[in-house]
Design a protein around this motif. Structure first.
Motif, PDB file in Angstrom:
ATOM      1  N   MET A   1       0.841  -1.194   0.000  1.00  0.00           N
ATOM      2  CA  MET A   1       0.000   0.000   0.000  1.00  0.00           C
ATOM      3  C   MET A   1       0.874   1.240   0.000  1.00  0.00           C
ATOM      4  O   MET A   1       1.772   1.377   0.818  1.00  0.00           O
ATOM      5  N   GLU A   2       0.654   2.154  -0.941  1.00  0.00           N
ATOM      6  CA  GLU A   2       1.452   3.359  -1.001  1.00  0.00           C
ATOM      7  C   GLU A   2       1.106   4.267   0.169  1.00  0.00           C
ATOM      8  O   GLU A   2      -0.055   4.438   0.527  1.00  0.00           O
ATOM      9  N   LEU A   3       2.148   4.881   0.734  1.00  0.00           N
ATOM     10  CA  LEU A   3       1.917   5.745   1.883  1.00  0.00           C
ATOM     11  C   LEU A   3       1.064   6.958   1.530  1.00  0.00           C
ATOM     12  O   LEU A   3       0.395   7.519   2.395  1.00  0.00           O
ATOM     13  N   ALA A   4       1.092   7.377   0.266  1.00  0.00           N
ATOM     14  CA  ALA A   4       0.277   8.518  -0.151  1.00  0.00           C
ATOM     15  C   ALA A   4      -1.208   8.244   0.067  1.00  0.00           C
ATOM     16  O   ALA A   4      -2.007   9.173   0.200  1.00  0.00           O
ATOM     17  N   TYR A   5      -1.573   6.958   0.120  1.00  0.00           N
ATOM     18  CA  TYR A   5      -2.973   6.586   0.366  1.00  0.00           C
ATOM     19  C   TYR A   5      -3.478   7.208   1.658  1.00  0.00           C
ATOM     20  O   TYR A   5      -4.643   7.609   1.773  1.00  0.00           O
ATOM     21  N   TYR A   6      -2.600   7.298   2.639  1.00  0.00           N
ATOM     22  CA  TYR A   6      -3.004   7.788   3.951  1.00  0.00           C
ATOM     23  C   TYR A   6      -3.296   9.283   3.976  1.00  0.00           C
ATOM     24  O   TYR A   6      -3.747   9.811   4.992  1.00  0.00           O
ATOM     25  N   SER A   7      -3.035   9.985   2.882  1.00  0.00           N
ATOM     26  CA  SER A   7      -3.339  11.412   2.843  1.00  0.00           C
ATOM     27  C   SER A   7      -4.831  11.664   3.014  1.00  0.00           C
ATOM     28  O   SER A   7      -5.244  12.734   3.457  1.00  0.00           O
ATOM     29  N   PRO A  91       7.723   3.608  10.277  1.00  0.00           N
ATOM     30  CA  PRO A  91       7.491   2.836   9.047  1.00  0.00           C
ATOM     31  C   PRO A  91       8.104   1.444   9.134  1.00  0.00           C
ATOM     32  O   PRO A  91       9.097   1.231   9.836  1.00  0.00           O
ATOM     33  N   GLN A  92       7.494   0.503   8.455  1.00  0.00           N
ATOM     34  CA  GLN A  92       8.047  -0.843   8.392  1.00  0.00           C
ATOM     35  C   GLN A  92       7.663  -1.479   7.067  1.00  0.00           C
ATOM     36  O   GLN A  92       6.697  -1.061   6.421  1.00  0.00           O
ATOM     37  N   ILE A 111       2.763   1.710   7.739  1.00  0.00           N
ATOM     38  CA  ILE A 111       3.006   2.495   8.946  1.00  0.00           C
ATOM     39  C   ILE A 111       2.636   1.652  10.160  1.00  0.00           C
ATOM     40  O   ILE A 111       1.476   1.273  10.338  1.00  0.00           O
ATOM     41  N   ALA A 112       3.627   1.358  10.990  1.00  0.00           N
ATOM     42  CA  ALA A 112       3.376   0.573  12.204  1.00  0.00           C
ATOM     43  C   ALA A 112       2.695   1.463  13.240  1.00  0.00           C
ATOM     44  O   ALA A 112       3.013   2.646  13.372  1.00  0.00           O
ATOM     45  N   THR A 119      -5.238   9.638  18.933  1.00  0.00           N
ATOM     46  CA  THR A 119      -4.928  10.884  18.235  1.00  0.00           C
ATOM     47  C   THR A 119      -3.525  10.858  17.645  1.00  0.00           C
ATOM     48  O   THR A 119      -3.315  11.235  16.489  1.00  0.00           O
ATOM     49  N   ALA A 120      -2.552  10.417  18.434  1.00  0.00           N
ATOM     50  CA  ALA A 120      -1.173  10.368  17.963  1.00  0.00           C
ATOM     51  C   ALA A 120      -1.031   9.434  16.769  1.00  0.00           C
ATOM     52  O   ALA A 120      -0.354   9.749  15.786  1.00  0.00           O
ATOM     53  N   GLY A 121      -1.689   8.285  16.835  1.00  0.00           N
ATOM     54  CA  GLY A 121      -1.628   7.336  15.736  1.00  0.00           C
ATOM     55  C   GLY A 121      -2.281   7.877  14.481  1.00  0.00           C
ATOM     56  O   GLY A 121      -1.725   7.763  13.382  1.00  0.00           O
TER      57      GLY A 121
END
Length: 206
Positions: A1-7, A91-92, A111-112, A119-121
């Motif tokens: 999964m591309e990290l950009a997805y989390y945007s 990241p992992q 993202i681990a 909130t932090a997560g």
């Protein structure tokens, strides 16, 4: 999964509030959990305190989008960097979700979740996704809907960087409003022209 997805996490959080309409859907633990979507395990840690904490983060993320929308590129980056320093990620490499034709893992970045609270997560995930989106596509891909009183945040993924609204609904509403405004202006001009013509005729008859 591309990290950009989390945007999309950033967009979802910012759009829980509509300042010009006085609307706010981030009012309960259930609303916090809904933000996480499929990430049910992380959502289960949410408490009442996360409502207040996420509202604070929401205001800071909106400031990132607003700075980008105004063309203040360096400010947008600085604001996002400040959030990432406060809410770092772990990241992992992961391969448990996908397999190729030979049954081998398709390794990808993930993202681990080792955050102290919900909130932090959530914030760490949202900011990292937004950072990847920003660096891959450009700061000008972050925008605020031009349709008032909407003002939702959005990510422009169009090929020609032409997006100005958060949704087709807002685009249609804005286009209809612009069309009606043009028609009113044309009507006013036609009325003034007619009045001027009548005045000129009256003067000529004297």
């Amino acid at each position: 999964m591309e990290l950009a997805y989390y945007s999309d996490y950033a967009v979802r959080l910012v759009n829980t509030e509509q300042p010009e309409r006085g609307g706010d859907t981030l009012t309960s633990v259930e609303a916090v959990r809904e933000l996480f979507g499929p990430a049910q395990q992380a959502a289960r840690r949410a408490t009442d305190s996360d409502v207040t904490r996420l509202r604070t983060v929401r205001a800071r993320l909106r400031a990132v989008f607003e700075a980008a929308d105004r063309g203040e590129e360096v400010l947008a980056v600085d604001l996002l960097n400040a959030l990432m320093m406060e809410f770092p990620v772990s990241p992992q490499i992961s391969g448990h979700e996908y397999r190729d034709d030979d049954g081998r893992p398709k390794w990808h970045m993930h993202i681990a979740d080792h955050a102290a609270n919900a909130t932090a997560g959530y914030t760490a995930t949202a900011c990292m996704g937004l950072a990847f989106h920003l660096t891959e596509l450009g700061v000008d891909r972050l925008g605020i809907c031009e349709a008032r009183p909407c003002r939702n945040a959005y990510l422009d993924t169009s090929t020609n960087r032409s997006r100005r609204y958060c949704s087709d609904r807002c685009a249609t509403r804005a286009n209809v409003a612009a069309y009606r405004a043009r028609k009113r202006l044309e009507s006013e001009r036609t009325g003034r022209t007619a009045d001027q013509a009548q005045a000129a005729t009256a003067l000529g008859e004297r």
